[in-house]
Design an enzyme around this catalytic site. Sequence first.
Site, short mmCIF file in Angstrom:
data_model
loop_
_atom_site.label_atom_id
_atom_site.label_comp_id
_atom_site.label_asym_id
_atom_site.label_seq_id
_atom_site.Cartn_x
_atom_site.Cartn_y
_atom_site.Cartn_z
N PRO A 94 -35.11 -20.80 -8.65
CA PRO A 94 -35.17 -22.08 -7.93
C PRO A 94 -36.36 -22.04 -6.96
O PRO A 94 -36.31 -21.34 -5.95
CB PRO A 94 -33.83 -22.16 -7.19
N ASP B 234 -38.54 -17.84 -4.09
CA ASP B 234 -37.28 -17.92 -4.81
C ASP B 234 -36.20 -18.23 -3.78
O ASP B 234 -35.88 -17.38 -2.93
CB ASP B 234 -37.04 -16.56 -5.48
N HIS B 235 -35.66 -19.42 -3.85
CA HIS B 235 -34.72 -19.87 -2.81
C HIS B 235 -33.38 -19.14 -2.87
O HIS B 235 -32.54 -19.27 -1.99
CB HIS B 235 -34.52 -21.39 -2.90
N ARG B 236 -33.18 -18.32 -3.92
CA ARG B 236 -31.97 -17.48 -3.93
C ARG B 236 -32.13 -16.32 -2.95
O ARG B 236 -31.16 -15.83 -2.38
CB ARG B 236 -31.74 -16.89 -5.34
N VAL C 11 -34.74 -16.13 -0.45
CA VAL C 11 -35.41 -16.45 0.82
C VAL C 11 -35.00 -17.86 1.22
O VAL C 11 -34.93 -18.75 0.37
CB VAL C 11 -36.94 -16.43 0.59
#
Length: 243
Positions: free
Chosen positions: A39, A215-217, A219
């Site tokens: 994501p 990567d929004h998972r 950070v």
Amino acid sequence: IPGVKLPDFSQFGEVKREAMSRMMFATANNMQRSWLNVPHVTQFEDADITDMEDFRKAQKAAGEKKGVKMTPLPFLLKACATALAELPQFNVSLDMERKEVVRKSYIHIGIAVDTPHGLMVPVIRDVDKKGLWELAAESAELAQKARDKQLKPAEMQGACFTITSLGGIGGTAFTPIVNTPEVAILGVSKAAMKPVWDGKEFQPRLMLPLSLSYDHRAVNGADAARFTSVLSQLLGDIRTLLL
Ligand code: CAO
């Protein structure tokens, strides 16, 4: 995912078909894998590099003696290494199968190199332990090896983070794709003179556009804003790279 059904293009005009090179096919697969698994969010920031550029240009004669050209890239490498050390949540990979975060105690940074046969990403190891001249020489050597198709597999492995600089070409910003299993990538666009308000008047300052995709998972957005702020502070006053 639903496949893309191709029409018969020849009904619209003349076409030629050619085989993809192995590298093009591998890059296409890597991009798609990353795009579908990660994501992505991109955080933008401008860094004031007016003083950095004065310093860099003042190194021209020294560089000629050493046979090394100092471009903005070594400063970016150094700033990213410092930011990765300050914000170690960027120096991880996610192991979703084992539900673990892999934290790295080393700082190796990949540099995207545009070559006639495609995109290659050689890796500079231990960037935090190297000086600007060493980074300038090593990045130029690796970029040349990439263009000459001389990179060894080991020279393209082990990166914690990637820098992709289109600053020598142009553009104001872009949204790079994270080079998974890394969790962030810094895109660099072309520096431009801009009027910057100093509280009393506008000053002409050389501003470098930075685009950090992450990567929004792994950070969150606040950390991404912190990361680009750290980069902007370090590049705005390169003396702080020594601290
Ligand atoms: N703003 C303004 N000028 C810049 C700049 C920036 N952000 N970055 C570099 N420049 C200048 C350099 O100073 C140099 O100018 P001078 O000759 O006047 O000093 C000129 O642009 C050319 O620099 P360069 O591109 O040869 O060197 P570099 O160290 O900046 O970059 C490398 C090296 C390997 C990153 C680059 O050659 C390259 O391949 N870039 C493309 C990467 C790419 O394709 N990324 C996309 C990947 S995703 O599809």
